[in-house]
Enzyme design. Structure first.
Site, mmCIF file in Angstrom:
data_model
loop_
_atom_site.group_PDB
_atom_site.id
_atom_site.type_symbol
_atom_site.label_atom_id
_atom_site.label_comp_id
_atom_site.label_asym_id
_atom_site.label_seq_id
_atom_site.Cartn_x
_atom_site.Cartn_y
_atom_site.Cartn_z
ATOM 1 N N ASP A 42 1.200 -1.062 0.019
ATOM 2 C CA ASP A 42 0.269 0.216 0.010
ATOM 3 C C ASP A 42 0.597 1.254 0.070
ATOM 4 O O ASP A 42 0.470 1.933 0.937
ATOM 5 C CB ASP A 42 -0.778 -0.320 1.209
ATOM 6 N N ASN A 88 10.446 -8.470 -8.057
ATOM 7 C CA ASN A 88 10.302 -6.771 -8.090
ATOM 8 C C ASN A 88 10.917 -5.881 -9.011
ATOM 9 O O ASN A 88 12.016 -6.097 -8.345
ATOM 10 C CB ASN A 88 8.468 -6.577 -8.167
ATOM 11 N N ARG A 89 10.616 -4.978 -9.850
ATOM 12 C CA ARG A 89 11.893 -3.899 -10.563
ATOM 13 C C ARG A 89 10.890 -2.620 -10.381
ATOM 14 O O ARG A 89 10.737 -2.073 -11.407
ATOM 15 C CB ARG A 89 12.234 -3.682 -11.662
ATOM 16 N N MET A 90 9.926 -2.827 -9.710
ATOM 17 C CA MET A 90 8.708 -1.243 -9.465
ATOM 18 C C MET A 90 9.617 -0.192 -8.926
ATOM 19 O O MET A 90 9.118 0.585 -10.483
ATOM 20 C CB MET A 90 7.922 -1.597 -8.185
ATOM 21 N N GLY A 91 10.223 0.030 -8.421
ATOM 22 C CA GLY A 91 11.111 1.147 -8.604
ATOM 23 C C GLY A 91 10.633 2.153 -7.941
ATOM 24 O O GLY A 91 10.526 3.686 -8.476
ATOM 25 N N PHE A 92 9.947 2.142 -7.246
ATOM 26 C CA PHE A 92 9.335 3.394 -6.258
ATOM 27 C C PHE A 92 8.221 4.246 -7.008
ATOM 28 O O PHE A 92 8.488 5.106 -6.931
ATOM 29 C CB PHE A 92 10.411 4.452 -5.352
ATOM 30 N N SER A 152 16.296 -0.921 -1.458
ATOM 31 C CA SER A 152 15.548 -1.223 -2.495
ATOM 32 C C SER A 152 16.939 -1.878 -3.387
ATOM 33 O O SER A 152 17.474 -0.588 -4.092
ATOM 34 C CB SER A 152 14.575 -0.393 -2.999
ATOM 35 N N ASN A 154 15.692 -1.532 -6.823
ATOM 36 C CA ASN A 154 15.476 -1.201 -7.584
ATOM 37 C C ASN A 154 15.524 0.421 -7.856
ATOM 38 O O ASN A 154 14.958 1.779 -9.303
ATOM 39 C CB ASN A 154 14.100 -1.528 -8.176
ATOM 40 N N THR A 155 16.084 1.188 -7.231
ATOM 41 C CA THR A 155 16.928 2.624 -7.687
ATOM 42 C C THR A 155 17.957 2.318 -7.744
ATOM 43 O O THR A 155 18.573 1.749 -6.876
ATOM 44 C CB THR A 155 16.066 3.599 -6.035
ATOM 45 N N LYS A 190 15.900 -0.326 7.203
ATOM 46 C CA LYS A 190 15.745 -1.219 6.814
ATOM 47 C C LYS A 190 16.539 -2.007 5.609
ATOM 48 O O LYS A 190 17.080 -0.934 4.985
ATOM 49 C CB LYS A 190 14.303 -1.366 5.967
ATOM 50 N N ASN A 219 15.026 -6.574 3.634
ATOM 51 C CA ASN A 219 14.439 -6.191 1.946
ATOM 52 C C ASN A 219 14.186 -7.811 0.987
ATOM 53 O O ASN A 219 14.584 -8.068 1.266
ATOM 54 C CB ASN A 219 14.592 -5.357 1.092
ATOM 55 N N GLY A 273 9.971 -13.644 3.761
ATOM 56 C CA GLY A 273 9.263 -15.422 2.497
ATOM 57 C C GLY A 273 8.507 -15.850 3.985
ATOM 58 O O GLY A 273 8.850 -17.124 4.345
ATOM 59 N N TYR A 294 4.598 -10.037 3.133
ATOM 60 C CA TYR A 294 4.433 -9.218 1.166
ATOM 61 C C TYR A 294 3.671 -10.759 1.179
ATOM 62 O O TYR A 294 2.782 -10.534 0.149
ATOM 63 C CB TYR A 294 5.270 -8.567 1.216
HETATM 64 C C1 LIG Z 1 6.209 -5.679 -5.549
HETATM 65 C C2 LIG Z 1 7.150 -5.545 -4.045
HETATM 66 C C3 LIG Z 1 7.371 -4.332 -3.894
HETATM 67 C C4 LIG Z 1 8.099 -3.670 -2.897
HETATM 68 N N1 LIG Z 1 8.257 -2.322 -2.252
HETATM 69 C C5 LIG Z 1 9.170 -2.198 -1.722
HETATM 70 C C6 LIG Z 1 8.631 -0.965 -0.995
HETATM 71 O O1 LIG Z 1 8.388 0.262 -1.357
HETATM 72 N N2 LIG Z 1 9.698 -0.489 0.100
HETATM 73 C C7 LIG Z 1 10.552 -1.643 1.077
HETATM 74 O O2 LIG Z 1 10.316 -1.252 1.325
HETATM 75 N N3 LIG Z 1 10.411 -2.612 0.309
HETATM 76 C C8 LIG Z 1 9.255 -2.747 -0.693
HETATM 77 N N4 LIG Z 1 8.543 -4.063 -0.764
HETATM 78 C C9 LIG Z 1 9.835 -5.330 -0.048
HETATM 79 C C10 LIG Z 1 9.441 -5.979 0.972
HETATM 80 O O3 LIG Z 1 8.427 -4.760 1.993
HETATM 81 C C11 LIG Z 1 9.299 -7.143 1.890
HETATM 82 O O4 LIG Z 1 10.696 -7.020 2.360
HETATM 83 C C12 LIG Z 1 10.294 -7.917 0.844
HETATM 84 O O5 LIG Z 1 9.385 -8.587 -0.444
HETATM 85 C C13 LIG Z 1 10.271 -9.848 1.920
HETATM 86 O O6 LIG Z 1 9.083 -10.421 2.363
HETATM 87 P P1 LIG Z 1 8.084 -11.226 1.967
HETATM 88 O O7 LIG Z 1 9.043 -12.255 1.084
HETATM 89 O O8 LIG Z 1 7.453 -11.333 2.595
HETATM 90 O O9 LIG Z 1 7.768 -10.670 0.242
HETATM 91 C C14 LIG Z 1 8.424 -5.182 -1.779
HETATM 92 C C15 LIG Z 1 8.181 -6.062 -2.372
HETATM 93 C C16 LIG Z 1 7.178 -6.153 -3.000
HETATM 94 C C17 LIG Z 1 7.199 -7.853 -3.749
#
Ligand SMILES: Cc1cc2nc3c(=O)[nH]c(=O)nc-3n(C[C@H](O)[C@H](O)[C@H](O)COP(=O)(O)O)c2cc1C
Length: 316
Positions: A42, A88-92, A152, A154-155, A190, A219, A273, A294
């Site tokens: 979100d 993912n490589r959303m890129g903020f 991240s 991706n930046t 983080k 992350n 995970g 997530y």
């Molecule tokens: C699609 C996607 C977007 C994410 N965007 C962010 C982000 O904007 N900022 C951030 O700190 N972590 C971001 N994360 C990382 C998650 O917050 C989390 O640290 C990471 O996915 C490991 O947890 P998980 O294995 O439960 O997904 C993102 C992860 C995914 C899959």
């Protein structure tokens, strides 16, 4: 749906599990339970009231940047179902911190909200502090805790801010901003799962010397280990952060290491995970005080937080 109180009541009764034994107090905040929704789901604070009905003890919005930005070109999110993973490589991508503030002003739920902060892609690293400064000041009245995200993948260049001196400066700066307020709020860092032991040791020293209030580990990873998807599938996807099942072991190792070095009272939030109640227990046993999900939420659905809560209770 969020407008209809009845729908919220139904969601709450289906997905929320309340029990005083689940309550936790950490860095001065009282959490109804230790399971949070990780950053990135979100990003723009659109769904806080709805997500608050799905059994979470806290929700982290962001990563937010000062200016709106569109993020990387699509496609930028890939599923690896056989691995229960995402790349993912959303890129903020986000609408900028001000847009979120407007939504936070209208939220009804009292759930604990964390504000995850980053820098704009176009901001050079030597000006990064200004971006975190702006996000902190703008968000300050509206969130309960803050996260400095320098992990991240991706930046471009962002993770260089995890290096010793830039990180020390950044954490000192944000801590100082908070200390200047009548009511300072917790500042967390983080981190990535891909750090070497000596980089982790540097970070541990900085967390303690800057009095950073807690750490979120971890992350997504840039590694492509522990995947059953074919080499061709993986290489066709290309760059990005890997999350979900294959990240679990690595992030647990980082949490264990942090706990062993930071002492028994230092606040640690574990992420990476957590796909099942058993994975959640593994993170707690490794030393996490709270956890975040997530990718597990994507694959397992909205009942995951409740299932974990129930398991935590039956364990005692
Ligand atoms: C699609 C996607 C977007 C994410 N965007 C962010 C982000 O904007 N900022 C951030 O700190 N972590 C971001 N994360 C990382 C998650 O917050 C989390 O640290 C990471 O996915 C490991 O947890 P998980 O294995 O439960 O997904 C993102 C992860 C995914 C899959």
């Amino acid at each position: 749906m969020g407008e209809i109180p009845l729908a919220k009541n139904i969601l709450n009764s289906l997905y929320t599990y309340n029990n005083p034994k689940l309550e936790r107090e950490l860095f001065g905040l009282k959490f109804k339970n230790p399971i949070g929704l990780a950053a990135g789901f979100d990003k723009d604070a659109r769904l806080i009231d709805e997500l608050a009905c799905l059994g979470f003890g806290f929700i982290e919005i962001g990563t937010l940047t000062p200016k709106p930005q569109t993020g990387n070109d699509k496609p930028r999110l890939f599923r690896l179902p056989e691995d229960e993973a995402l790349i993912n490589r959303m890129g903020f991508n986000n609408e900028g911190v001000l847009a979120s503030v407007e939504r936070l002003k209208k939220r009804k739920s009292t759930i604990i909200v964390g504000g995850n902060m980053g820098k704009n892609k176009t901001t050079p690293n030597d000006k990064a502090v200004d971006d975190y400064n702006y996000c902190f000041e703008t968000l300050y009245p509206y969130v309960d805790y803050f996260v400095v995200n320098v992990s991240s993948p991706n930046t471009p260049g962002l993770r260089a801010l995890q290096e010793k001196e830039p990180l020390r400066n950044l954490m000192l700066h944000v801590k100082r901003l908070s200390a200047q307020k009548n009511k300072p709020k917790p500042i967390l860092l983080k981190i990535a799962p891909d750090l070497t032991q000596s980089q982790l040791d540097d970070i541990i020293e900085i967390l303690l010397s800057t009095k950073t209030d807690g750490v979120i580990a971890t992350n997504t990873t840039i590694s492509r280990e522990h995947l059953s998807a074919s080499v061709e599938t993986i290489s066709n996807i290309g760059d990005g952060g890997l999350s979900g099942r294959p990240l679990g072991k690595k992030s647990t190792e980082v949490i264990s290491y942090l706990r062993s070095k930071l002492g028994k009272n230092y606040p640690i939030i574990g992420a990476g995970g957590i796909m099942s109640p058993e994975d959640a227990i593994e993170k707690i046993d490794a030393g996490a005080n709270l956890i975040q999900v997530y990718t597990g939420f994507i694959y397992e659905g909205p009942a995951l937080a409740r299932r974990i809560c129930k398991r935590f209770i039956s364990r005692h």
